[in-house]
Enzyme design. Structure first.
Site, PDB file in Angstrom:
ATOM      1  N   HIS A 189       0.808  -1.214   0.000  1.00 49.72           N
ATOM      2  CA  HIS A 189       0.000   0.000   0.000  1.00 49.72           C
ATOM      3  C   HIS A 189       0.848   1.274   0.000  1.00 49.72           C
ATOM      4  CE1 HIS A 189      -3.739   1.945  -0.029  1.00 49.72           C
ATOM      5  NE2 HIS A 189      -4.387   1.250   0.885  1.00 49.72           N
ATOM      6  N   ASP A 221      -2.194   2.562  -4.687  1.00 48.80           N
ATOM      7  CA  ASP A 221      -3.458   2.854  -4.023  1.00 48.80           C
ATOM      8  C   ASP A 221      -4.532   1.870  -4.499  1.00 48.80           C
ATOM      9  OD1 ASP A 221      -4.616   3.790  -6.455  1.00 48.80           O
ATOM     10  OD2 ASP A 221      -3.594   5.712  -6.152  1.00 48.80           O
TER      11      ASP A 221
END
Lengths: 324, 531
Positions: free
Chosen positions: B364, B368
């Site tokens: 992450h 995204d």
């Protein structure tokens, strides 16, 4: 199954074996006319006659010696000593003859002799109150059994009578009145050399002999209430000795207490300690503890006798100490 | 001159290796190429062969010993020279000058007196790896007991609050590969903030495609088709084929695709390098090679390096879904589940379709949710379209499988015609490029039918027939006016019997019966080897 006493178990064994085998004879001091000092043999003279059941003079050395001779000639004598302590009186015949002759004669003869030895402290002092099993464990050639309950009393005596070697049969005086279930099977035998796990557990191995067994079970009950599950083992035979039974149990528990009514030094517990050194050293998690008579004669005075004879409380405390 | 076997350098990063197992003993005769020992690097187990023939005069390194690259492992005596026994391990490469940072435990309080422990406690401490010097005893006279050891073992596993631990039945040391894997995965798990996207994929088209391909003889697996779809999706979403490092994304144009392979000694992840340059067939071939090498323990460290994206297919084990852990520094890893029939709503109606779950874990820090979703759904879409949408082509629905019924379609302005026969597809081509032209296809059918008919005739008459082949030829240009069929047969039959058999075969051939009577068909028969 019906319930009978330890004394009845012994008597049943005698009667059944005498009915089964005409070569079984029974004699000793007062066994025929009086029925034995502990009344085990009453009525046997009437059933089997004076040729097979008779009284002897007061000489243990002589009549045990006669038993050795009778055994050599093919009979199966059961000789009753009034007290186990008198084994020493008959020591020459027991140790040097009964135990050794089969070996000394290259196996040419068999010695199927049973010597009944009422043992244990019962307010009768040092010369009538001992459990001298350990003395004779040291003597080669003898088999030694010490039943702790009516069923074993019967089964071991029948097996002893049928055995071709001399067997010292220790019957504890305080157990005569003990009751228990006993099979009626005429061939009910308890094999010599086979221990019994009388209470399974995993916290500690408690080996108890003869009259120590009921005390050990009572102590184990108390400990179970505290969450300690004690394994109680009754060796039943001291010679031959069921070594694997003890070793396997100790491998599981790592702790052992031996309760016996012998003298502590070179007693049964000492021998078990040596056995564990040899066969289970790396499984021991605590020192061996022996509950036995400190090395003093069994006293006559009741208070002193109570003091030296291993009690349920002493067994319990010893186990507690190891379990802490 | 004796020949020294050295620790090989098997990867760029390799500085040392562990001697895993000697396959030859000191004093044994070896032939060049014999397997002498197995060494283990951080990434693979590698077999080392004898570089020369002779007598293995000295084993310098013991089993389990770590040896620097270039360090001596053994010496082969070529001409019976005597080789002195090893004095010590003699690494040829200098020891690294910078020592690895050493992790030291808190210093143990020194115990001057001997440790009083029961023999049982000592035995269990040895098994559990507990240092008796660091625990105090609760037994008689402070003796350390079994319970003390178990408590200490429990505390070292689960913290000081743990009670008496479950003792393991045995302790199994991880192999070097597993241990390195464990370390890397711990780092990934602790340092990479993961998120996982899961989608269900209708696999009908992909399964059809695979059936068609295998009917055409290709050994393509479902995994290969999935890998090809992943490569396509990665090409279109380059930020997924990347590594996060210190606030930037390192985006690779090379797609090095890791495929998790289960082997008896554990899971390994060999890498298909430069998958962006490979078509489906090449991916399939490469994947099969690597899997075979993995199972035979023939993988080299370079087969395992520089992976940029990993696919882990546990479908064969019946696992349906999972939450995978990324192998850092890769940014993503795709888990593939089992294909099973599921009810899926198609145009508002329930239909049973072979479906599969995929779960893709992303780092992450650099990716995204939305860009991840584009990749995730693209993989799904490619698989649901049977990967044909990749080239922008429309897909055709397969024809129902029925004997003597084929569907043909043509598109574009060329002469190519696609033939659909059940799950099979092939092309007919007026330009003779993609496939045979229709007439040649018919000649093939004629020859094939004649050969089969001949064999059926032989079987019915219980006569044996060896090899048989047929050469069929028509006039090359214009309308077909004449067809020559040359049959070549291996047989013990005499000429009369053989000609009779061929006559029967010709009469029984359905395709032969389709030919107009005015077409001149000449059938000649000769025996194999006859001129």
């Amino acid at each position: 199954m019906r319930t009978i006493t330890y004394a009845q178990g012994i008597k049943e064994a005698l009667v059944e074996e005498m009915r089964r085998d005409p070569t079984v004879i029974l004699y000793g001091e007062d066994v025929a006319n009086f029925g034995g000092i502990f009344r085990i043999t009453s009525g046997l003279k009437e059933e089997f006659g004076e040729e097979r059941v008779f009284d002897t003079p007061i000489s243990e050395n002589a009549f045990v010696g006669a038993g050795v001779g009778a055994a050599l000639t093919g009979l199966r004598p059961v000789v009753e000593l009034q007290f186990a302590d008198f084994l020493f009186t008959a020591g020459d015949e027991i140790v040097l003859k009964a135990g050794m002759w089969r070996y000394a004669h290259g196996g040419a003869y068999r010695v199927p002799l049973v010597v009944r030895c009422p043992s244990g402290a019962a307010g009768v002092g040092p010369e009538h109150g001992q459990c001298p099993e350990a003395f004779f464990m040291h003597a080669p050639g003898l088999k030694i059994v010490s039943p702790s309950n009516p069923a074993d009393a019967k089964g071991l005596l029948k097996a002893a009578i049928r055995d071709d070697n001399p067997v010292l049969y220790f019957e504890h005086k305080l157990l005569y009145a003990a009751k228990g279930e006993v099979p009626e099977d005429a061939d009910y035998l308890v094999p010599l050399g086979k221990a019994a796990v009388v209470r399974p557990g995993d916290a500690l191995t408690l080996v108890a002999i003869s009259a120590m067994v009921p005390k050990a079970l009572a102590a184990a009950d108390r400990l179970a209430k505290e969450g300690h599950h004690i394994e109680v083992i009754d060796p039943r035979s001291l010679c031959p000795f069921d070594r694997p039974a003890i070793v396997e149990s100790v491998k599981k528990t790592g702790k052992i207490v031996v309760a016996e009514e012998s003298y502590r030094t070179l007693g049964v517990g000492a021998e078990i300690g040596a056995l564990l050194m040899e066969e289970a050293l790396e499984y021991l998690d605590r020192p061996l503890r022996r509950v036995a008579i400190p090395d003093v004669p069994v006293p006559t005075a009741a208070v002193l006798e109570k003091f030296v004879i291993p009690s349920e409380e002493k067994i319990y405390q010893t186990c507690r100490e190891l379990l802490s | 001159m004796p020949v020294v076997i050295q620790m090989p350098k098997l990867g760029h990063a390799m500085t040392e290796g562990t001697v895993l197992q000697w396959h030859k003993g000191a004093g044994e005769t070896v032939t060049r190429g014999d397997l002498v020992l197995t060494v283990e690097t951080d990434k693979a187990e590698v077999e080392v062969e004898a570089p020369a023939s002779g007598v293995l005069a000295r084993l310098t390194a013991a089993q389990g010993e770590v040896v620097q690259v270039g360090g001596e492992l053994a010496v082969i005596a070529i001409n019976g020279e005597s080789i002195p026994a090893a004095t010590a391990s003699t690494p040829a490469a200098p020891a690294p000058t910078v020592a690895a940072p050493q992790v030291t435990a808190a210093p143990a309080p020194a115990r001057s007196s001997r440790v009083a422990a029961s023999p049982r406690a000592k035995r269990i401490a040895a098994e559990a790896g507990v240092d008796l010097g660091r625990i105090s005893g609760s037994g008689p006279d402070g003796m350390i007991t079994e319970d003390d050891v178990r408590r200490a073992a429990a505390a070292s596993i689960a913290g000081p609050q743990a009670s008496v631990a479950l003792m393991p039945a045995r302790r199994e040391k991880l192999t070097r590969i597993q241990a390195v894997g464990a370390k890397n995965l711990t780092q990934s798990w602790q340092q990479v903030p993961h998120f996982v996207q899961m989608v269900r994929v209708d696999m009908s088209r992909t399964l059809e495609k695979r059936r068609a391909m295998s009917a055409g003889g290709a050994k393509t697996t479902i995994t290969d088709l999935i890998l090809a779809a992943v490569v396509q999706a990665l090409r279109e979403n380059p930020r997924i084929n990347a590594s996060y490092r210190d606030g930037e994304m390192l985006i690779y144009d090379r797609i090095n695709l890791g495929i998790a392979v289960d082997t008896p000694s554990g899971l390994v992840v060999p890498v298909i390098r430069d998958a962006q340059t490979l078509d489906l067939g090449a991916i399939s071939t490469r994947a099969a090679e690597l899997a075979a090498k993995a199972r035979e323990k023939k993988l080299l460290p370079q087969d395992l390096e520089e992976c940029t994206f990993t696919v882990s297919n546990l479908g064969a084990y019946g696992v349906e879904n999972g939450t995978p852990v990324i192998f850092a520094p890769q940014s993503a890893l795709m888990f593939v589940g089992a294909i099973r029939d599921e009810v899926i709503a198609i145009d508002g109606k329930p239909e049973v379709r072979p479906a599969m779950q995929i779960a893709i874990a992303y780092d992450h820090r650099g990716i995204d949710g939305a860009s991840a979703a584009r990749f995730t759904t693209r993989v799904k879409q490619l698989l649901e379209d049977g990967a044909q949408a990749a080239s922008g082509e429309e897909t055709t629905k397969p024809a129902p499988f029925r004997k003597h019924e084929v569907t043909l379609s043509a598109r574009g302005d060329n002469l190519k015609v696609e033939v659909n026969y059940g799950p099979m597809r092939w092309s007919l081509d007026g330009d003779d490029v993609a496939g045979p032209d229709p007439v040649s296809a018919f000649l093939g059918a004629l020859g094939g039918c004649l050969l089969m008919s001949l064999r059926v005739a032989a079987r019915v008459r219980k006569v044996s027939l060896g090899r048989a082949s047929v050469h069929v030829q028509a006039n090359e240009k214009g309308h077909v006016k004449e067809i020559q069929v040359q049959l070549e047969v291996e047989s013990t039959l005499d000429d009369k019997q053989l000609h009779h058999l061929v006559e029967v075969a010709e009469r029984g051939c359905h395709v032969r019966a389709l030919i107009k009577p005015e077409i001149d068909l000449q059938l000649t028969v000769r025996r194999y080897g006859a001129v």
